[in-house]
Write an enzyme that holds these catalytic residues in place. Structure first.
Site, PDB file in Angstrom:
ATOM      1  N   GLY C  43       0.849  -1.183   0.000  1.00  0.00           N
ATOM      2  CA  GLY C  43       0.000   0.000   0.000  1.00  0.00           C
ATOM      3  C   GLY C  43       0.883   1.230   0.000  1.00  0.00           C
ATOM      4  N   ARG C 338     -14.965  12.325  12.080  1.00  0.00           N
ATOM      5  CA  ARG C 338     -15.745  11.137  11.741  1.00  0.00           C
ATOM      6  C   ARG C 338     -16.446  10.511  12.936  1.00  0.00           C
ATOM      7  NH1 ARG C 338     -11.380   8.569   7.451  1.00  0.00           N
ATOM      8  NH2 ARG C 338     -11.865  10.068   5.821  1.00  0.00           N
ATOM      9  N   ARG C 443      -8.953   9.004  13.633  1.00  0.00           N
ATOM     10  CA  ARG C 443      -8.143   9.576  12.571  1.00  0.00           C
ATOM     11  C   ARG C 443      -8.954  10.599  11.801  1.00  0.00           C
ATOM     12  NH1 ARG C 443      -7.805   8.747   7.372  1.00  0.00           N
ATOM     13  NH2 ARG C 443      -9.018   6.823   7.319  1.00  0.00           N
TER      14      ARG C 443
END
Lengths: 247, 230, 647
Positions: C43, C338, C443
């Protein structure tokens, strides 16, 4: 929905494959195509049979891992999507669905519906990059790039490397894939520097790996899940020919 | 230029350039033919000009070479592409939206065009330029090798030639609708905007070529049906 | 028992990284050629690290489970990447990015690491542009930005809705360049099964070739773990189907400590679950909250009408809509972090205002934005996301609002690392989502890409040199030693055991059960009781798995069921540690919301006095409980406060 599935089964790269017929029942139209295959596989395991191997990962149309030739179409009978985004509402109750792996000499079958697309990696390794090391680069805003160029670069960069172009091309040509990368970098000043070298190296590698010659049918563009235009192939041709003429 | 013509794009370049040359020839031939519709004398003057003269002979050789190169490379490319496609084919195929039938059948169309060309050579070239090259003054039909107008009249008074020529021209139409824009694409003279323009231009050129050639065939056929009326 | 030394350099926060870089050792080019490094995962973290290490001259071997490094799940990140460039002149700075990240993480991240992250963020953008990443631009040719949750400045760089893809293609291209040069060797379709430790140091791995089933050994002087997060413990998540926690878990079982396993991010804007056959959840980018407004009806009768499909959302009058985020958090509105947005959606749905048949959905509406900017502008900004939504749901979001609901997305927890990104096993490094360091308990959007690339391009290549400078005398690792024999034996035994069971349940069936336990008890709202229940149920399910799972086929072939079974075996242990960690943390912070600990307004209530630490777990064996270590988090540059997104 109840469906009849005609699926290509092949034990490994060396074995001879063939079609097997399966039935799945009570499939909701909101189920995705791959979830339908999950259901089939779950049933097969319970029946003591081997589940069907197929490549998939992100299931949101971006990783490029899923493939499948469904009812004659790469990524199935819906436009601008990958197989994982295909939903069963595109089919009808009682349909027979034919599912095959990508077919191309450069993409040998590994097992069932999974193929080996490492040829794509090799083409990109030949020159699909800008030769900069980490660090020591100028500020990101040091070179302004016209929005139109950046947008066009992004259009080409949307390629997910799934191989539908090769799978659908009657010539087994990888030109759209190669063109997408070459074109994306050619539209940026950073990529122009080694543009000639890149086009030559990538085309040479593509030829070496046994992909066919483009005859501009445009089938690749029609089946590309990201709708990448064959105008990028024209740019690749231009890049390649002008590079070669200068040699 | 090293290895240009052994690369896939280089081979396509050959197809493109030889194709472009053949299109130019077609346009030239087409204009010449049109003369026959209006004046037999004018047409025959052209025929005389293009007889066994040194420049016409060189032109013919170059043209033949153009056809040969286009045809040979078409065979090479087709064979290579068949190999790239792999041994096992799809059990089920479907039509991709927006993909023209012609683009996928260029080789077959080209083959029809070549067969038509052979017929055409037998009908005309062998009775005109070849006769002159061989130093004869009269062809198998007893006509002068420069009397092209009479030859046209003779050929298209026979219905089966009319049918065969129309089939030939139809194949040529299909071949050109793809081939014409494809040659621009191959040399890289194309982009998002010009893609649709070159495709449109291809249809226009193919249609003009078809109509003008077919016009001569049909005009002479109908004249043969009613020799006094027109 | 190892003690935790975070190795944070002394000195003022802003100078720590420079000072540290100046002090750590480097390896000469001639010696780099003699050193081998293994990187697990491709990734953003893995690809950028492998490429950069290859450029430096190390011999790198990079492994991934997909058929190409380009498929790693970073590719699916949509919205963008943060950097403190201040190109918008909106008073952004390294400190502000640092501060927002620490605050967004609810003060449970390590200050020094986060500051370094903010510091190198600008270099990432420079690097990516140089690599040919086609970021969005203004008409003047300069880079464009947009806003993301938890920030009041526009610092997010983006490439349409495919930023992760473009950044990964950049890193993958750099990796390809090294592969062509021969400095990196790539092993796609290889899965790491075991870490090999020799004399206390990470010295290699055991892998399974996923095509042939062959078990292979690889040795190296250092191993870098970049294998991502473990969100798929929940079965349904926005993670890719093959994303898994096994590489990290195997390292944990070999002695790498695991930090904050309970910190899971539930992303607020995902397409709601439609049925029990669903295999994964699809994220709708946070960037949509730039222009989309989130609402539910104010009146219950409208909710009923919507559920019965008697009304369309567009039928509901403006004054009857409850834009609950704008109502509750006027300062940040729809762009709250979030965790806050997810909990607010859950609160409304729990109160009975969920807008679909299951009652688990809220609207994300673009009506106002389309009126203000026109459909074309919206299409330009979010076209691919809208298309994706329509393909999945068969609803056109230009005409009717999207329906969304929170879903598991990211795991902030991970392998514990020190300031050098080294785990508690010498020579084993963890980067990107696989480690725990930078995001605390939550995050912020567009920060995962930033962290993966920061670690891979600009941190690890320096810090690993410090360790490897002591290894220049070590010969090539011999993979025929007894340590490798044992590790291989253990991997093979696991596989054999799985085949020997031949029970009645498929791997997916058991995984769904685990997912259900996790979502109900270790999900968005946790209680002491739910966490205890989860632990008992997971233990039970684990026994069930080892007694009743059915794995078809054989070990020596392409066997996707075996792959899944091996991963599930680890999820079944990981899930328990997540619950245990949640149980230990008697406070609410970020994504970890303990119902018992909330403010009167329903916000997360931290307990800084007792829990301002990273909970770091040490594996002690199959049948004994893990041991908790605490890394105290010291805050020198920021003042600990209740997060406030209201004003």
């Amino acid at each position: 929905m109840n469906l009849k599935l005609k699926i290509w089964r092949q034990k490994d790269a060396k074995s001879k494959g063939g079609f097997e017929t399966y039935h799945v029942e009570n499939i909701s139209p909101d189920t995705s195509f791959l979830e339908m295959l999950d259901i089939l596989n779950n049933n097969l395991i319970h029946e003591g049979k081997e589940p069907v191997v197929f490549d998939h990962d992100c299931r949101e149309g971006i990783c490029g891992m899923c493939s499948l030739h469904i009812n004659g179409h790469a990524h199935g009978p819906d436009e601008d999507i990958t197989t994982c985004q295909l939903h069963m509402r595109k089919f009808h109750d009682g349909d027979t669905i034919t599912i095959e792996p990508w077919r191309s000499a450069a993409f040998p079958v590994i097992k069932d519906l999974a193929v080996d697309r490492s040829a794509f990696d090799k083409i990109l390794q030949a020159g699909g990059f800008i030769s900069v090391n980490t660090g020591g680069v100028p500020d990101a805003n040091a070179i302004p790039i016209p929005k139109k160029d950046a947008d066009e670069s992004m259009d080409a960069a949307a390629c997910i490397g799934c191989g539908a172009c090769v799978a659908t091309c009657k010539n087994g040509s990888a030109m759209l894939f190669v063109a997408a990368r070459v074109s994306s970098l050619a539209k940026l000043p950073q990529g122009r520097v080694e543009g000639a070298r890149r086009a030559k190296a990538m085309v040479a590698k593509m030829d070496e790996l046994g992909f066919g010659n483009c005859t501009n049918t445009g089938a690749c563009e029609a089946e590309c899940p990201k709708g990448i235009s064959i105008s990028h192939i024209a740019r690749l041709n231009r890049e390649f020919l002008s590079a070669k003429l200068k040699d | 230029m090293s290895n240009l013509f052994t690369s896939s794009i280089g081979r396509k370049l050959i197809m493109s350039v030889s194709g472009a040359f053949l299109v130019l020839f077609l346009l030239f031939h087409m204009s010449m033919n049109l003369a026959a519709v209006f004046s037999a004398d004018a047409y025959n003057a052209i025929c005389e000009f293009l007889g066994a003269n040194w420049y016409a002979l060189i032109g013919t050789l170059v043209l033949a070479a153009g056809v040969a190169v286009h045809f040979i490379y078409a065979i090479i490319l087709t064979l290579r592409n068949r190999k790239a496609r792999g041994v096992i084919r799809y059990a089920e195929t479907a039509h991709e939206q927006g993909v023209s039938w012609a683009s996928k059948n260029m080789f077959v169309l080209g083959l029809i065009v070549v067969l038509g060309l052979l017929l055409h050579l037998f009908n005309f070239w062998s009775k005109m330029q070849l006769v002159e090259i061989l130093g004869q003054h009269e062809n198998s039909l007893g006509l002068s090798p420069t009397d092209g107008a009479a030859l046209i009249q003779y050929t298209f008074s026979q219905w089966y030639y009319v049918v065969l020529y129309l089939i030939w021209l139809a194949a040529l139409w299909f071949h050109l609708t793809h081939g014409f824009w494809s040659m621009f694409q191959t040399v890289g003279w194309n982009n998002q905007i010009w893609l649709s323009r070159t495709k449109c231009l291809a249809n226009i050129v193919a249609t003009v070529v078809f109509l003008c050639f077919a016009l001569v065939v049909l005009v002479f056929f109908f004249r043969s049906l009613c020799p006094y009326a027109c | 028992m190892a003690t935790l030394d975070s190795k944070i350099p002394a000195g003022p926060l802003a100078e720590k990284w420079s000072k540290h870089k100046a002090e750590i050792k480097v390896v000469s080019p001639a010696n780099k050629r003699k050193l081998d490094i293994i990187v697990i995962g491709t990734g953003l973290g893995g690809a950028s690290a492998a490429a950069s290490l290859g450029e430096l001259g190390y011999n790198v071997k990079v492994f991934c489970i997909s058929d190409s490094p380009r498929r790693a799940h970073s590719i699916a990140a949509q919205g963008g990447i943060n950097a403190a460039k201040n190109y918008q002149n909106d008073n952004d700075s390294v400190f502000r990015l640092f501060y927002d990240t620490i605050k967004g993480g609810d003060y449970r991240a390590r200050e020094a690491n986060v500051y370094r992250l903010a510091e190198v963020s600008n270099s990432i953008i420079d690097q990516c542009v140089a690599q040919g990443v086609p970021f969005a631009r203004e008409y003047g040719g300069l880079l464009d930005n947009r806003s993301f949750g938890g920030a009041q400045v526009s610092r997010t760089f983006y490439a349409r809705g495919q930023t992760g893809q473009q950044l990964l293609l950049g890193a993958y291209a750099a990796l390809n360049r090294q592969i062509a040069k021969g400095s990196v060797k790539s092993f796609p379709r290889h899965e790491m099964l075991e870490l090999v430790i020799v004399d206390g140091k990470a010295r290699g791995i055991i892998t399974r070739n996923l095509v042939t089933g062959q078990i292979e050994r690889f040795g190296a002087h250092a191993v870098v773990l970049a294998s991502g997060g473990y969100g798929n413990t929940f079965f349904l998540s926005t993670n890719a189907m093959n994303s898994n926690g096994s590489a990290a878990w195997q390292c944990y079982k070999k002695g790498a400590f695991f930090a904050n396993p309970c910190f899971t991010q539930i992303h607020p804007t995902c397409i709601p679950v439609h049925g029990d056959q669903q295999s994964k959840l699809t994220l709708m980018s946070e960037s949509l909250r730039n222009d989309g407004r989130i609402w539910v009806p104010k009146k219950k009768e409208d909710v009923e009408a919507l559920r019965a499909k008697k009304k369309k959302p567009s039928d509901i009058a403006e004054e009857d809509r409850d834009y609950y985020l704008e109502r509750r958090y006027p300062a940040f509105g729809n762009l709250v972090p979030r965790d806050v947005a997810s909990r607010a959606a859950k609160e409304r749905c729990d109160a009975g205002f969920g807008v679909n048949e299951t009652g688990l959905a809220v609207f994300l509406d673009f009506k106002t934005a389309i009126e203000r900017l026109g459909e074309d502008v919206i299409r330009q900004r979010y076209g691919n996301l809208f298309q994706m939504y329509e393909k999945i749901t068969d609803v056109n979001p230009y005409h009717e609002p999207m329906m969304i609901y929170p879903a598991v997305h990211y795991t902030m927890g991970g392998i514990w690392v020190d300031y050098n990104l080294m785990t508690t096993i010498p020579g084993l490094y963890a980067i990107g989502e696989a480690n725990f360091s930078d995001h605390g308990a939550n995050r912020l959007g567009a920060s995962a890409l930033m962290q993966g690339l920061a670690d891979g391009y600009f941190v690890l290549p320096y810090t690993i040199g410090d360790y490897l400078s002591h290894e220049i005398q070590s010969p090539k690792v011999d993979t025929t030693t007894k340590e490798f024999d044992e590790a291989e034996k253990s991997a093979k035994a696991r596989i054999e055991k799985l085949f020997s069971i031949q029970g009645k349940q498929t791997v997916d069936e058991i995984h769904k059960k685990l997912g259900h336990i996790m979502w109900e008890n270790v999900g968005m709202a946790r209680t002491k009781e739910s966490l205890e229940k989860a632990i008992t149920e997971i233990q039970k399910l684990r026994k069930e798995f080892w007694a009743d799972v059915k794995v078809p086929g054989t070990a020596n072939e392409f066997n996707q069921e075996l792959e899944k079974a091996l991963r599930l075996a680890d999820f079944l242990e990981l899930g328990e540690l997540m619950a245990l960690d949640g149980l230990n943390r008697n406070e609410s912070c970020g994504g970890h919301f303990r119902v018992e600990y909330q403010t009167p307004e329903g916000e997360a209530l931290r307990d800084d006095e007792h829990y301002a630490y990273a909970a770091v777990w040490e594996y002690t064996g199959k049948d004994s409980a893990p041991v908790l270590h605490k890394e105290e988090l010291k805050f020198e540059a920021v003042h600990l406060a209740q997060r406030n997104y209201k004003d």
